[in-house]
Motif scaffolding. Structure first.
Motif, mmCIF file in Angstrom:
data_model
loop_
_atom_site.group_PDB
_atom_site.id
_atom_site.type_symbol
_atom_site.label_atom_id
_atom_site.label_comp_id
_atom_site.label_asym_id
_atom_site.label_seq_id
_atom_site.Cartn_x
_atom_site.Cartn_y
_atom_site.Cartn_z
ATOM 1 N N GLU A 155 4.192 10.181 -9.294
ATOM 2 C CA GLU A 155 3.503 10.574 -11.095
ATOM 3 C C GLU A 155 2.908 11.838 -11.197
ATOM 4 O OE1 GLU A 155 0.924 7.380 -11.668
ATOM 5 O OE2 GLU A 155 1.462 5.701 -11.885
ATOM 6 N N ASP A 156 2.156 12.338 -9.894
ATOM 7 C CA ASP A 156 1.887 13.707 -8.861
ATOM 8 C C ASP A 156 2.209 13.797 -8.080
ATOM 9 O OD1 ASP A 156 0.603 15.882 -9.198
ATOM 10 O OD2 ASP A 156 -1.507 14.769 -9.399
ATOM 11 N N ALA A 157 3.228 14.583 -7.933
ATOM 12 C CA ALA A 157 4.317 14.931 -7.050
ATOM 13 C C ALA A 157 3.080 16.270 -5.548
ATOM 14 C CB ALA A 157 4.971 15.792 -7.024
ATOM 15 N N SER A 158 1.919 17.123 -6.620
ATOM 16 C CA SER A 158 0.534 17.188 -5.267
ATOM 17 C C SER A 158 -0.116 16.202 -4.550
ATOM 18 C CB SER A 158 -0.297 17.827 -6.657
ATOM 19 O OG SER A 158 -1.253 16.970 -6.986
ATOM 20 N N VAL A 159 0.268 15.174 -4.941
ATOM 21 C CA VAL A 159 -0.972 13.981 -4.231
ATOM 22 C C VAL A 159 0.105 13.905 -2.833
ATOM 23 C CG1 VAL A 159 -0.941 11.189 -3.907
ATOM 24 C CG2 VAL A 159 -1.497 12.432 -6.275
ATOM 25 N N ALA A 160 0.930 14.276 -2.667
ATOM 26 C CA ALA A 160 1.626 14.634 -1.121
ATOM 27 C C ALA A 160 1.521 15.816 -0.407
ATOM 28 C CB ALA A 160 3.015 14.345 -1.426
ATOM 29 N N GLY A 194 0.495 -1.674 0.254
ATOM 30 C CA GLY A 194 -0.325 -0.057 0.019
ATOM 31 C C GLY A 194 1.318 1.406 -0.528
ATOM 32 N N TRP A 195 1.539 1.559 1.004
ATOM 33 C CA TRP A 195 2.329 2.422 1.044
ATOM 34 C C TRP A 195 3.601 2.350 -0.914
ATOM 35 C CZ3 TRP A 195 3.012 6.218 3.934
ATOM 36 C CH2 TRP A 195 2.616 6.310 5.247
ATOM 37 N N GLN A 196 4.301 1.412 -1.164
ATOM 38 C CA GLN A 196 4.486 1.377 -2.246
ATOM 39 C C GLN A 196 4.083 2.037 -3.425
ATOM 40 O OE1 GLN A 196 5.870 -2.422 -2.477
ATOM 41 N NE2 GLN A 196 8.302 -0.917 -1.974
ATOM 42 N N ALA A 197 2.431 1.742 -3.260
ATOM 43 C CA ALA A 197 1.713 2.181 -4.476
ATOM 44 C C ALA A 197 1.161 3.844 -4.498
ATOM 45 C CB ALA A 197 0.516 1.316 -4.168
ATOM 46 N N PHE A 198 1.039 4.668 -2.432
ATOM 47 C CA PHE A 198 1.534 5.333 -2.731
ATOM 48 C C PHE A 198 2.398 5.865 -3.263
ATOM 49 C CE2 PHE A 198 1.464 9.495 0.564
ATOM 50 C CZ PHE A 198 0.776 10.037 -0.289
ATOM 51 N N ARG A 199 3.242 5.831 -2.638
ATOM 52 C CA ARG A 199 4.789 6.322 -3.389
ATOM 53 C C ARG A 199 5.325 6.532 -4.545
ATOM 54 N NH1 ARG A 199 10.452 4.262 -1.767
ATOM 55 N NH2 ARG A 199 9.622 1.950 -1.945
ATOM 56 N N ASP A 200 4.767 5.501 -5.727
ATOM 57 C CA ASP A 200 4.379 5.719 -6.339
ATOM 58 C C ASP A 200 3.190 6.516 -7.612
ATOM 59 O OD1 ASP A 200 6.265 3.430 -6.877
ATOM 60 O OD2 ASP A 200 4.459 1.908 -7.218
ATOM 61 N N LEU A 223 9.454 7.170 10.760
ATOM 62 C CA LEU A 223 10.319 6.924 9.221
ATOM 63 C C LEU A 223 11.548 6.229 9.338
ATOM 64 C CD1 LEU A 223 11.049 9.203 6.912
ATOM 65 C CD2 LEU A 223 13.042 9.999 8.324
ATOM 66 N N VAL A 224 11.808 5.505 9.831
ATOM 67 C CA VAL A 224 12.243 4.740 10.285
ATOM 68 C C VAL A 224 12.296 3.437 9.748
ATOM 69 C CG1 VAL A 224 14.655 2.922 11.389
ATOM 70 C CG2 VAL A 224 14.530 5.442 11.595
ATOM 71 N N MET A 225 10.670 3.570 10.736
ATOM 72 C CA MET A 225 9.990 2.099 10.497
ATOM 73 C C MET A 225 9.571 1.411 9.437
ATOM 74 S SD MET A 225 11.055 0.500 13.666
ATOM 75 C CE MET A 225 9.780 -1.079 13.723
ATOM 76 N N LEU A 226 8.790 2.569 8.185
ATOM 77 C CA LEU A 226 8.187 2.782 6.782
ATOM 78 C C LEU A 226 9.919 2.244 6.439
ATOM 79 C CD1 LEU A 226 6.248 3.000 4.959
ATOM 80 C CD2 LEU A 226 7.644 5.330 5.152
ATOM 81 N N HIS A 227 10.940 2.778 6.530
ATOM 82 C CA HIS A 227 11.964 2.467 5.232
ATOM 83 C C HIS A 227 12.164 1.352 5.870
ATOM 84 C CE1 HIS A 227 11.766 6.487 2.777
ATOM 85 N NE2 HIS A 227 11.396 6.863 3.991
ATOM 86 N N ALA A 228 12.738 0.886 6.887
ATOM 87 C CA ALA A 228 12.761 -0.471 6.493
ATOM 88 C C ALA A 228 12.106 -1.673 6.513
ATOM 89 C CB ALA A 228 12.997 -0.993 8.401
ATOM 90 N N ALA A 229 10.750 -0.791 6.642
ATOM 91 C CA ALA A 229 9.453 -2.217 6.484
ATOM 92 C C ALA A 229 9.908 -1.844 4.675
ATOM 93 C CB ALA A 229 8.156 -1.292 6.781
ATOM 94 N N PHE A 230 10.442 -0.441 3.785
ATOM 95 C CA PHE A 230 10.910 -0.773 2.381
ATOM 96 C C PHE A 230 11.627 -1.454 2.283
ATOM 97 C CE2 PHE A 230 8.870 4.411 1.452
ATOM 98 C CZ PHE A 230 7.287 3.521 0.679
ATOM 99 N N ILE A 231 12.725 -1.893 2.965
ATOM 100 C CA ILE A 231 14.190 -2.276 2.474
ATOM 101 C C ILE A 231 14.145 -3.436 3.237
ATOM 102 C CG2 ILE A 231 15.840 -0.216 1.869
ATOM 103 C CD1 ILE A 231 16.545 -0.975 4.211
ATOM 104 N N GLY A 232 12.942 -4.408 3.460
ATOM 105 C CA GLY A 232 12.410 -6.080 4.376
ATOM 106 C C GLY A 232 13.089 -5.851 5.200
ATOM 107 N N LEU A 233 13.410 -4.887 6.105
ATOM 108 C CA LEU A 233 14.116 -5.083 7.286
ATOM 109 C C LEU A 233 13.186 -4.884 7.986
ATOM 110 C CD1 LEU A 233 16.908 -5.404 8.988
ATOM 111 C CD2 LEU A 233 17.285 -2.736 8.695
ATOM 112 N N GLY A 234 13.513 -5.997 9.222
ATOM 113 C CA GLY A 234 12.269 -6.414 10.293
ATOM 114 C C GLY A 234 13.121 -5.795 11.270
#
Length: 191
Positions: free
Chosen positions: A47-52, A37-43, A102-113
């Motif tokens: 595509e459209d920076a105003s979404v953020a 879900g977070w990766q889909a939002f990041r995508d 922030l750390v927990m989200l980016h750890a999840a993005f790189i597959g780090l528990g």
């Protein structure tokens, strides 16, 4: 366990190894985040920076003494008074909580528990101006914080990646690290 001190300095861009295939059925939930879900939002944001774009408005109402009730949409909290964080402690708490997220989200993005994460924030300020006395200012003169991360199996590159994200992506850290114009409108009920 890895300890790294928080500093608002630009870190060199690092060559990254290919990130884990997160978002698959076996890895879609990491550290409590729905990674797909977070990766889909990041995508979508790519595509459209105003979404953020965000523009929250909070309302603080006096409820007695130094206590305020703070409202945002359907959420409330109290700041001040004898049994609550005061506003300056809340500012430190906002920085620490933002960086935990922030750390927990980016750890999840790189597959780090992550087994455990703690952010300790400390700041120095003087209350003379707050009391109406002559003083150069009443805000923090400096804030330091330490991030203590326990992520079994984390390699040096993953730790560097997370540290870089703290220095470059923390909304609260970024806000505190630069001058932000404040516009004050003072309204009174005149008879």
């Amino acid at each position: 366990m890895v300890t790294t001190s928080g500093q608002f300095t630009e870190l060199p861009l690092l060559r990254r190894k290919k990130l884990s295939q997160v978002g698959t059925d076996t890895m879609s939930q990491i550290n409590g985040f729905n990674v797909a879900g977070w990766q889909a939002f990041r995508d979508k944001v790519r595509e459209d920076a105003s979404v953020a774009d965000r523009r929250p408005t909070v309302v603080a109402r006096w409820v007695g003494g130094s206590r305020s009730r703070v409202e945002f949409e359907d959420k409330t909290m109290h700041i001040g008074g004898d049994d609550e964080f005061n506003a300056m402690q809340t500012l430190l708490a906002a920085l620490a909580a933002c960086d935990v997220d922030l750390v927990m989200l980016h750890a999840a993005f790189i597959g780090l528990g992550v087994k455990d994460l703690r952010v300790e924030a400390t700041g120095d300020f003087n209350v003379q101006a707050y009391l109406g006395l002559e003083a150069p200012g009443s805000g923090y003169t400096g804030i330091s914080y330490t991030i203590v991360l326990d992520a079994p199996g984390a390699d040096d590159e993953q730790i560097r990646h997370l540290r870089e994200r703290i220095g470059r992506s923390s909304p609260v850290g970024d806000s505190l690290g630069r001058s932000i114009p404040l516009t004050i409108e003072f309204i009174t009920n005149e008879c």
